[in-house]
Design a protein around this motif. Structure first.
Motif, PDB file in Angstrom:
ATOM      1  N   TYR A 104      11.990 -47.430  41.972  1.00 30.40           N
ATOM      2  CA  TYR A 104      11.479 -47.785  41.013  1.00 30.40           C
ATOM      3  C   TYR A 104      12.400 -47.812  39.862  1.00 30.40           C
ATOM      4  CZ  TYR A 104       7.087 -47.662  43.241  1.00 30.40           C
ATOM      5  OH  TYR A 104       5.869 -47.816  44.218  1.00 30.40           O
ATOM      6  N   GLY A 105      12.191 -48.675  38.730  1.00 29.45           N
ATOM      7  CA  GLY A 105      13.168 -48.560  37.533  1.00 29.45           C
ATOM      8  C   GLY A 105      12.499 -48.902  36.191  1.00 29.45           C
ATOM      9  N   ILE A 106      13.180 -48.550  35.261  1.00 28.39           N
ATOM     10  CA  ILE A 106      12.689 -48.932  33.874  1.00 28.39           C
ATOM     11  C   ILE A 106      13.899 -49.359  32.920  1.00 28.39           C
ATOM     12  CG2 ILE A 106      12.256 -46.564  33.098  1.00 28.39           C
ATOM     13  CD1 ILE A 106      10.177 -47.719  31.320  1.00 28.39           C
ATOM     14  N   THR A 107      13.929 -50.254  32.217  1.00 30.14           N
ATOM     15  CA  THR A 107      15.134 -50.765  31.395  1.00 30.14           C
ATOM     16  C   THR A 107      14.839 -50.189  29.843  1.00 30.14           C
ATOM     17  OG1 THR A 107      13.842 -52.702  30.524  1.00 30.14           O
ATOM     18  CG2 THR A 107      15.337 -52.998  32.426  1.00 30.14           C
ATOM     19  N   ARG A 108      15.835 -50.034  29.249  1.00 31.86           N
ATOM     20  CA  ARG A 108      15.877 -49.474  27.833  1.00 31.86           C
ATOM     21  C   ARG A 108      14.905 -50.229  27.085  1.00 31.86           C
ATOM     22  NH1 ARG A 108      18.191 -46.536  24.072  1.00 31.86           N
ATOM     23  NH2 ARG A 108      18.610 -47.719  22.014  1.00 31.86           N
ATOM     24  N   ASP A 109      14.894 -51.761  27.167  1.00 31.45           N
ATOM     25  CA  ASP A 109      14.113 -52.479  26.217  1.00 31.45           C
ATOM     26  C   ASP A 109      12.301 -52.117  26.571  1.00 31.45           C
ATOM     27  OD1 ASP A 109      16.110 -53.354  24.904  1.00 31.45           O
ATOM     28  OD2 ASP A 109      16.233 -55.207  26.040  1.00 31.45           O
ATOM     29  N   THR A 110      12.299 -52.195  27.832  1.00 37.61           N
ATOM     30  CA  THR A 110      10.917 -51.812  28.212  1.00 37.61           C
ATOM     31  C   THR A 110      10.398 -50.634  27.745  1.00 37.61           C
ATOM     32  OG1 THR A 110      11.154 -53.375  30.262  1.00 37.61           O
ATOM     33  CG2 THR A 110       9.494 -51.676  30.348  1.00 37.61           C
ATOM     34  N   TYR A 111      11.147 -49.651  28.019  1.00 34.73           N
ATOM     35  CA  TYR A 111      10.991 -48.167  27.552  1.00 34.73           C
ATOM     36  C   TYR A 111      10.761 -48.360  26.037  1.00 34.73           C
ATOM     37  CZ  TYR A 111      11.183 -43.298  26.239  1.00 34.73           C
ATOM     38  OH  TYR A 111      10.954 -42.202  25.539  1.00 34.73           O
ATOM     39  N   LEU A 112      11.583 -48.731  25.264  1.00 33.23           N
ATOM     40  CA  LEU A 112      11.334 -48.786  23.629  1.00 33.23           C
ATOM     41  C   LEU A 112       9.964 -49.393  23.455  1.00 33.23           C
ATOM     42  CD1 LEU A 112      15.094 -48.973  22.565  1.00 33.23           C
ATOM     43  CD2 LEU A 112      13.453 -46.998  22.697  1.00 33.23           C
ATOM     44  N   THR A 113       9.823 -50.577  23.985  1.00 34.11           N
ATOM     45  CA  THR A 113       8.360 -51.177  23.545  1.00 34.11           C
ATOM     46  C   THR A 113       7.128 -50.367  23.938  1.00 34.11           C
ATOM     47  OG1 THR A 113       8.784 -52.990  25.426  1.00 34.11           O
ATOM     48  CG2 THR A 113       9.842 -53.500  23.343  1.00 34.11           C
ATOM     49  N   SER A 114       7.251 -49.897  25.142  1.00 38.80           N
ATOM     50  CA  SER A 114       5.938 -49.204  25.824  1.00 38.80           C
ATOM     51  C   SER A 114       5.614 -48.007  25.596  1.00 38.80           C
ATOM     52  CB  SER A 114       6.120 -49.701  27.303  1.00 38.80           C
ATOM     53  OG  SER A 114       7.243 -48.854  28.036  1.00 38.80           O
ATOM     54  N   HIS A 115       6.763 -47.100  24.925  1.00 41.18           N
ATOM     55  CA  HIS A 115       6.212 -45.628  24.980  1.00 41.18           C
ATOM     56  C   HIS A 115       6.268 -45.225  23.321  1.00 41.18           C
ATOM     57  CE1 HIS A 115       7.463 -45.578  29.128  1.00 41.18           C
ATOM     58  NE2 HIS A 115       7.126 -44.255  29.082  1.00 41.18           N
ATOM     59  N   PRO A 116       5.089 -44.738  22.939  1.00 39.02           N
ATOM     60  CA  PRO A 116       5.253 -44.618  21.579  1.00 39.02           C
ATOM     61  C   PRO A 116       6.040 -43.381  21.058  1.00 39.02           C
ATOM     62  CG  PRO A 116       3.204 -43.808  22.601  1.00 39.02           C
ATOM     63  CD  PRO A 116       3.969 -44.711  23.706  1.00 39.02           C
ATOM     64  N   LYS A 117       6.316 -43.550  19.787  1.00 44.51           N
ATOM     65  CA  LYS A 117       7.166 -42.673  19.241  1.00 44.51           C
ATOM     66  C   LYS A 117       6.831 -41.082  19.436  1.00 44.51           C
ATOM     67  CE  LYS A 117      10.174 -45.112  17.099  1.00 44.51           C
ATOM     68  NZ  LYS A 117      11.610 -45.482  17.519  1.00 44.51           N
ATOM     69  N   LYS A 118       5.442 -40.662  19.580  1.00 43.65           N
ATOM     70  CA  LYS A 118       5.300 -39.466  19.646  1.00 43.65           C
ATOM     71  C   LYS A 118       5.665 -38.669  21.090  1.00 43.65           C
ATOM     72  CE  LYS A 118       0.744 -40.376  21.859  1.00 43.65           C
ATOM     73  NZ  LYS A 118      -0.537 -39.963  22.100  1.00 43.65           N
ATOM     74  N   MET A 119       6.042 -39.508  22.051  1.00 47.17           N
ATOM     75  CA  MET A 119       6.663 -39.094  23.448  1.00 47.17           C
ATOM     76  C   MET A 119       8.367 -39.035  23.186  1.00 47.17           C
ATOM     77  SD  MET A 119       4.660 -41.330  26.143  1.00 47.17           S
ATOM     78  CE  MET A 119       3.270 -40.738  26.873  1.00 47.17           C
ATOM     79  N   ILE A 120       8.720 -39.162  22.217  1.00 49.63           N
ATOM     80  CA  ILE A 120      10.252 -39.325  22.165  1.00 49.63           C
ATOM     81  C   ILE A 120      10.492 -37.769  21.716  1.00 49.63           C
ATOM     82  CG2 ILE A 120      12.182 -39.882  20.778  1.00 49.63           C
ATOM     83  CD1 ILE A 120      10.721 -42.597  20.458  1.00 49.63           C
TER      84      ILE A 120
ATOM     85  N   ALA B 100       7.317 -33.996  32.798  1.00 47.57           N
ATOM     86  CA  ALA B 100       8.893 -33.628  32.692  1.00 47.57           C
ATOM     87  C   ALA B 100       9.594 -35.081  32.905  1.00 47.57           C
ATOM     88  CB  ALA B 100       9.321 -32.849  34.304  1.00 47.57           C
ATOM     89  N   CYS B 101       9.137 -36.105  33.659  1.00 47.75           N
ATOM     90  CA  CYS B 101       9.808 -37.302  33.494  1.00 47.75           C
ATOM     91  C   CYS B 101       9.800 -38.140  32.540  1.00 47.75           C
ATOM     92  CB  CYS B 101       9.160 -38.098  35.035  1.00 47.75           C
ATOM     93  SG  CYS B 101       9.620 -37.837  36.475  1.00 47.75           S
ATOM     94  N   LEU B 102       8.746 -38.189  31.641  1.00 54.69           N
ATOM     95  CA  LEU B 102       8.677 -38.679  30.289  1.00 54.69           C
ATOM     96  C   LEU B 102       9.763 -38.017  29.443  1.00 54.69           C
ATOM     97  CD1 LEU B 102       4.873 -39.173  29.768  1.00 54.69           C
ATOM     98  CD2 LEU B 102       6.684 -41.082  29.965  1.00 54.69           C
ATOM     99  N   ARG B 103       9.799 -36.728  29.620  1.00 50.98           N
ATOM    100  CA  ARG B 103      11.122 -35.948  28.566  1.00 50.98           C
ATOM    101  C   ARG B 103      12.463 -36.411  28.992  1.00 50.98           C
ATOM    102  NH1 ARG B 103      13.719 -35.415  25.534  1.00 50.98           N
ATOM    103  NH2 ARG B 103      14.345 -33.610  24.188  1.00 50.98           N
ATOM    104  N   ILE B 104      12.581 -36.551  30.413  1.00 47.74           N
ATOM    105  CA  ILE B 104      13.976 -37.220  30.854  1.00 47.74           C
ATOM    106  C   ILE B 104      14.235 -38.431  30.360  1.00 47.74           C
ATOM    107  CG2 ILE B 104      15.295 -37.451  32.819  1.00 47.74           C
ATOM    108  CD1 ILE B 104      15.183 -34.606  32.145  1.00 47.74           C
ATOM    109  N   LEU B 105      13.147 -39.571  30.395  1.00 48.89           N
ATOM    110  CA  LEU B 105      13.427 -40.806  30.069  1.00 48.89           C
ATOM    111  C   LEU B 105      13.768 -40.651  28.498  1.00 48.89           C
ATOM    112  CD1 LEU B 105      10.481 -42.672  31.732  1.00 48.89           C
ATOM    113  CD2 LEU B 105      12.907 -42.742  32.333  1.00 48.89           C
ATOM    114  N   SER B 106      13.023 -39.992  27.809  1.00 50.08           N
ATOM    115  CA  SER B 106      13.461 -39.931  26.298  1.00 50.08           C
ATOM    116  C   SER B 106      14.939 -39.562  26.117  1.00 50.08           C
ATOM    117  CB  SER B 106      12.536 -38.979  25.595  1.00 50.08           C
ATOM    118  OG  SER B 106      13.011 -38.893  24.180  1.00 50.08           O
ATOM    119  N   LEU B 107      15.199 -38.770  26.699  1.00 51.17           N
ATOM    120  CA  LEU B 107      16.555 -37.976  26.812  1.00 51.17           C
ATOM    121  C   LEU B 107      17.738 -39.109  27.158  1.00 51.17           C
ATOM    122  CD1 LEU B 107      18.963 -35.713  26.753  1.00 51.17           C
ATOM    123  CD2 LEU B 107      18.469 -35.439  28.986  1.00 51.17           C
ATOM    124  N   GLY B 108      17.231 -39.747  28.264  1.00 49.94           N
ATOM    125  CA  GLY B 108      18.289 -40.951  28.824  1.00 49.94           C
ATOM    126  C   GLY B 108      18.181 -42.277  27.853  1.00 49.94           C
TER     127      GLY B 108
END
Length: 193
Positions: free
Chosen positions: A177-193, A118-126
């Motif tokens: 805890y936190g994550i930036t947009r740049d970190t997210y985009l470089t660390s999460h493969p497209k299939k999770m989007i 669920a958190c991964l889906r929300i990160l994708s939305l965000g």
């Protein structure tokens, strides 16, 4: 001149989200019985709030907290049994380009990776839809399992807020805890989007 959609409109257009095993959807009063099942459980509520003592109390809570301003609040419906097993909240601070995630899950569904999903889906939305720059989440000092979820989704420890809030009559610290947009985009493969 092109007009960008506001983040509020984008949230309103994304009130139903899906993952492999979950449907994230608006809460309703019909979720009261499923919500009460875990809101009345001492272990589940240990780091959240005092357990509910009646279904009426739970329905009042849903009406007052989730239904008055529903955007960003999602019931977690388990696809396999169509049961509402928890909630995930996504509070967006538009001016700061930031979001914050909160969640709770029925203990019968712990240790299955559902909160992480669920958190991964929300990160994708965000990050992909709302184009936020930073998303954070916090947990009370002793809630190590919650910290593990945040690490699994790519967040890193940022700070401790001392005496962040009152829980069951005591002031407690919160680990953020936190994550930036740049970190997210470089660390999460497209299939999770």
């Amino acid at each position: 001149m092109t007009t960008q959609k506001s983040r509020i409109l984008l949230l309103a257009e994304n009130t139903i989200l899906e993952t492999e095993r979950l449907i994230l959807r608006p809460l309703t009063l019909e979720d009261g019985t499923d919500f009460f099942e875990y809101a009345s459980d001492e272990e589940t509520m240990r780091y959240i709030f005092n357990p509910h003592t009646s279904l009426h109390q739970t329905k009042e809570f849903i009406a007052n907290y989730y239904l008055t301003s529903p955007l960003g609040f999602y019931a977690l419906e388990h696809k396999e049994d169509h049961k509402m097993i928890g909630v995930i909240e996504f509070r967006v601070e538009d001016e700061k380009h930031e979001g914050e995630i909160g969640y709770m899950l029925n203990k019968k569904y712990w240790r299955q990776g559902l909160t992480t999903e669920a958190c991964l889906r929300i990160l994708s939305l965000g990050f992909n839809t709302l184009r936020l720059e930073h998303i954070s989440s916090g947990h009370d000092t002793g809630h190590i399992a919650s910290g593990n979820v945040l690490k699994k989704v790519g967040m890193t420890f940022e700070n401790i807020t001392k005496d962040a809030h009152e829980l069951k009559g005591k002031m407690v610290d919160t680990y953020f805890y936190g994550i930036t947009r740049d970190t997210y985009l470089t660390s999460h493969p497209k299939k999770m989007i």
